[in-house]
Design a protein around this motif. Structure first.
Motif, PDB file in Angstrom:
ATOM      1  N   ARG A 191      -0.147 -12.572   0.626  1.00  0.00           N
ATOM      2  CA  ARG A 191      -1.193 -13.584   0.699  1.00  0.00           C
ATOM      3  C   ARG A 191      -2.491 -12.955   1.198  1.00  0.00           C
ATOM      4  NH1 ARG A 191       1.106 -17.293   5.732  1.00  0.00           N
ATOM      5  NH2 ARG A 191       0.786 -15.765   7.406  1.00  0.00           N
ATOM      6  N   GLN A 192      -3.575 -13.611   0.821  1.00  0.00           N
ATOM      7  CA  GLN A 192      -4.890 -13.159   1.238  1.00  0.00           C
ATOM      8  C   GLN A 192      -5.706 -14.366   1.658  1.00  0.00           C
ATOM      9  OE1 GLN A 192      -6.902 -10.657  -1.598  1.00  0.00           O
ATOM     10  NE2 GLN A 192      -8.366  -9.945  -0.077  1.00  0.00           N
ATOM     11  N   ALA A 193      -5.998 -14.406   2.950  1.00  0.00           N
ATOM     12  CA  ALA A 193      -6.807 -15.493   3.499  1.00  0.00           C
ATOM     13  C   ALA A 193      -8.286 -15.201   3.262  1.00  0.00           C
ATOM     14  CB  ALA A 193      -6.518 -15.644   4.982  1.00  0.00           C
ATOM     15  N   PRO A 194      -9.119 -16.236   3.309  1.00  0.00           N
ATOM     16  CA  PRO A 194     -10.556 -16.017   3.113  1.00  0.00           C
ATOM     17  C   PRO A 194     -11.104 -14.991   4.087  1.00  0.00           C
ATOM     18  CG  PRO A 194     -10.040 -18.361   3.098  1.00  0.00           C
ATOM     19  CD  PRO A 194      -8.783 -17.658   3.502  1.00  0.00           C
ATOM     20  N   GLY A 195     -11.767 -13.985   3.551  1.00  0.00           N
ATOM     21  CA  GLY A 195     -12.360 -12.957   4.390  1.00  0.00           C
ATOM     22  C   GLY A 195     -11.379 -11.952   4.938  1.00  0.00           C
ATOM     23  N   GLY A 196     -10.116 -12.063   4.555  1.00  0.00           N
ATOM     24  CA  GLY A 196      -9.112 -11.156   5.091  1.00  0.00           C
ATOM     25  C   GLY A 196      -8.525 -10.241   4.033  1.00  0.00           C
ATOM     26  N   GLY A 197      -7.692  -9.337   4.477  1.00  0.00           N
ATOM     27  CA  GLY A 197      -7.016  -8.451   3.544  1.00  0.00           C
ATOM     28  C   GLY A 197      -5.713  -9.057   3.059  1.00  0.00           C
ATOM     29  N   ARG A 198      -5.108  -8.410   2.094  1.00  0.00           N
ATOM     30  CA  ARG A 198      -3.832  -8.888   1.570  1.00  0.00           C
ATOM     31  C   ARG A 198      -2.714  -8.476   2.518  1.00  0.00           C
ATOM     32  NH1 ARG A 198      -3.961  -7.579  -4.267  1.00  0.00           N
ATOM     33  NH2 ARG A 198      -5.095  -9.527  -4.452  1.00  0.00           N
ATOM     34  N   GLU A 199      -1.847  -9.399   2.865  1.00  0.00           N
ATOM     35  CA  GLU A 199      -0.752  -9.104   3.785  1.00  0.00           C
ATOM     36  C   GLU A 199       0.590  -9.529   3.209  1.00  0.00           C
ATOM     37  OE1 GLU A 199      -1.654 -11.285   7.363  1.00  0.00           O
ATOM     38  OE2 GLU A 199      -0.956 -13.176   6.523  1.00  0.00           O
ATOM     39  N   GLY A 200       1.609  -8.794   3.593  1.00  0.00           N
ATOM     40  CA  GLY A 200       2.943  -9.094   3.107  1.00  0.00           C
ATOM     41  C   GLY A 200       3.535 -10.304   3.802  1.00  0.00           C
TER      42      GLY A 200
ATOM     43  N   THR B 171       5.930  -6.876  -7.873  1.00  0.00           N
ATOM     44  CA  THR B 171       7.205  -6.194  -8.096  1.00  0.00           C
ATOM     45  C   THR B 171       7.329  -4.988  -7.168  1.00  0.00           C
ATOM     46  OG1 THR B 171       6.221  -4.825  -9.829  1.00  0.00           O
ATOM     47  CG2 THR B 171       7.279  -6.857 -10.525  1.00  0.00           C
ATOM     48  N   GLU B 172       8.572  -4.668  -6.866  1.00  0.00           N
ATOM     49  CA  GLU B 172       8.913  -3.469  -6.111  1.00  0.00           C
ATOM     50  C   GLU B 172       8.089  -3.266  -4.835  1.00  0.00           C
ATOM     51  OE1 GLU B 172      11.564  -2.133  -6.777  1.00  0.00           O
ATOM     52  OE2 GLU B 172      11.965  -2.579  -8.882  1.00  0.00           O
ATOM     53  N   PRO B 173       8.047  -4.247  -3.968  1.00  0.00           N
ATOM     54  CA  PRO B 173       7.329  -4.050  -2.704  1.00  0.00           C
ATOM     55  C   PRO B 173       8.093  -3.083  -1.805  1.00  0.00           C
ATOM     56  CG  PRO B 173       8.559  -6.073  -2.625  1.00  0.00           C
ATOM     57  CD  PRO B 173       8.709  -5.542  -4.021  1.00  0.00           C
ATOM     58  N   ILE B 174       7.413  -2.547  -0.843  1.00  0.00           N
ATOM     59  CA  ILE B 174       8.061  -1.715   0.166  1.00  0.00           C
ATOM     60  C   ILE B 174       8.475  -2.637   1.303  1.00  0.00           C
ATOM     61  CG2 ILE B 174       7.748   0.166   1.801  1.00  0.00           C
ATOM     62  CD1 ILE B 174       5.584   1.257  -0.108  1.00  0.00           C
ATOM     63  N   CYS B 175       9.776  -2.756   1.521  1.00  0.00           N
ATOM     64  CA  CYS B 175      10.289  -3.665   2.545  1.00  0.00           C
ATOM     65  C   CYS B 175      11.184  -2.886   3.486  1.00  0.00           C
ATOM     66  CB  CYS B 175      11.084  -4.796   1.905  1.00  0.00           C
ATOM     67  SG  CYS B 175      10.110  -5.775   0.767  1.00  0.00           S
ATOM     68  N   MET B 176      10.724  -2.696   4.694  1.00  0.00           N
ATOM     69  CA  MET B 176      11.506  -1.976   5.694  1.00  0.00           C
ATOM     70  C   MET B 176      11.276  -2.656   7.030  1.00  0.00           C
ATOM     71  SD  MET B 176      10.702   1.958   4.587  1.00  0.00           S
ATOM     72  CE  MET B 176      11.708   2.589   5.922  1.00  0.00           C
ATOM     73  N   GLY B 177      12.293  -3.385   7.478  1.00  0.00           N
ATOM     74  CA  GLY B 177      12.140  -4.111   8.730  1.00  0.00           C
ATOM     75  C   GLY B 177      11.030  -5.132   8.607  1.00  0.00           C
TER      76      GLY B 177
ATOM     77  N   ARG C 292       7.979  -4.358   7.893  1.00  0.00           N
ATOM     78  CA  ARG C 292       6.938  -3.838   7.017  1.00  0.00           C
ATOM     79  C   ARG C 292       7.137  -4.388   5.621  1.00  0.00           C
ATOM     80  NH1 ARG C 292       6.280   2.358   4.770  1.00  0.00           N
ATOM     81  NH2 ARG C 292       4.391   1.991   3.542  1.00  0.00           N
ATOM     82  N   ILE C 293       6.129  -5.041   5.110  1.00  0.00           N
ATOM     83  CA  ILE C 293       6.146  -5.558   3.738  1.00  0.00           C
ATOM     84  C   ILE C 293       4.819  -5.147   3.115  1.00  0.00           C
ATOM     85  CG2 ILE C 293       6.301  -7.593   2.264  1.00  0.00           C
ATOM     86  CD1 ILE C 293       7.746  -8.999   4.603  1.00  0.00           C
ATOM     87  N   ASP C 294       4.844  -4.174   2.243  1.00  0.00           N
ATOM     88  CA  ASP C 294       3.631  -3.640   1.626  1.00  0.00           C
ATOM     89  C   ASP C 294       3.814  -3.513   0.120  1.00  0.00           C
ATOM     90  OD1 ASP C 294       3.246  -1.385   4.391  1.00  0.00           O
ATOM     91  OD2 ASP C 294       2.131  -3.232   3.986  1.00  0.00           O
ATOM     92  N   PRO C 295       2.738  -3.593  -0.626  1.00  0.00           N
ATOM     93  CA  PRO C 295       2.839  -3.279  -2.052  1.00  0.00           C
ATOM     94  C   PRO C 295       2.980  -1.771  -2.224  1.00  0.00           C
ATOM     95  CG  PRO C 295       0.562  -3.701  -1.463  1.00  0.00           C
ATOM     96  CD  PRO C 295       1.373  -3.976  -0.231  1.00  0.00           C
ATOM     97  N   GLN C 296       3.471  -1.366  -3.364  1.00  0.00           N
ATOM     98  CA  GLN C 296       3.513   0.061  -3.675  1.00  0.00           C
ATOM     99  C   GLN C 296       2.088   0.615  -3.662  1.00  0.00           C
ATOM    100  OE1 GLN C 296       5.989   2.198  -4.195  1.00  0.00           O
ATOM    101  NE2 GLN C 296       7.664   0.710  -4.024  1.00  0.00           N
ATOM    102  N   PRO C 297       1.903   1.853  -3.209  1.00  0.00           N
ATOM    103  CA  PRO C 297       0.558   2.449  -3.235  1.00  0.00           C
ATOM    104  C   PRO C 297      -0.025   2.410  -4.635  1.00  0.00           C
ATOM    105  CG  PRO C 297       2.064   3.797  -1.954  1.00  0.00           C
ATOM    106  CD  PRO C 297       2.899   2.742  -2.606  1.00  0.00           C
ATOM    107  N   GLY C 298      -1.241   1.936  -4.741  1.00  0.00           N
ATOM    108  CA  GLY C 298      -1.876   1.884  -6.043  1.00  0.00           C
ATOM    109  C   GLY C 298      -1.430   0.740  -6.923  1.00  0.00           C
TER     110      GLY C 298
END
Length: 126
Positions: free
Chosen positions: A38-47, A98-104, A106-112
């Motif tokens: 999700r991405q809130a107004p004025g914020g970055g994208r977060e898992g 697709t294919e997010p990085i999920c570790m504990g 940490r929830i991030d999109p794949q780099p790039g």
């Protein structure tokens, strides 16, 4: 390039619920781990949450754990995010990936990662 379509957003009062859906008209999601961001107004994208291909393993950001539930229906080629007890801080545009990085925690999109859809707007307001 994968085309993902998010739906189900809307305006809801604090404490309310929404169910988001992520589908892919020309791509099979069943063989891929999936995530919600999700991405809130004025914020970055977060898992927010992610799920493995079987649906048995799920991960949640601490801010939504206990309120949100991620699930998938591979027969319908869809991934869902049930959001309960919504708070004003949940207001954001929600995206799936697709294919997010999920570790504990940490929830991030794949780099790039660049196959973002248009997202679906969730607004929590009284």
């Amino acid at each position: 390039q994968v085309q993902l379509v998010e739906s189900g957003g809307g305006l809801v009062q604090p404490g309310g619920s929404l169910r988001l859906a992520c589908t892919a008209p020309e791509f099979a999601l069943a063989n891929h781990a999936m995530g919600w961001f999700r991405q809130a107004p004025g914020g970055g994208r977060e898992g927010v949450s992610c799920i493995d291909t079987t649906g048995r393993r799920t991960y949640y950001d601490g801010s939504v754990e206990g309120r949100f539930t991620i699930s998938r229906d591979n027969a319908k080629n869809a991934v869902y995010l049930q959001m309960n007890n919504l708070k004003t801080d949940d207001t954001a545009v929600y995206f799936c990936a697709t294919e997010p990085i999920c570790m504990g925690r940490r929830i991030d999109p794949q780099p790039g990662y660049h196959s973002w859809g248009r997202g679906t707007q969730v607004t929590v307001s009284s």
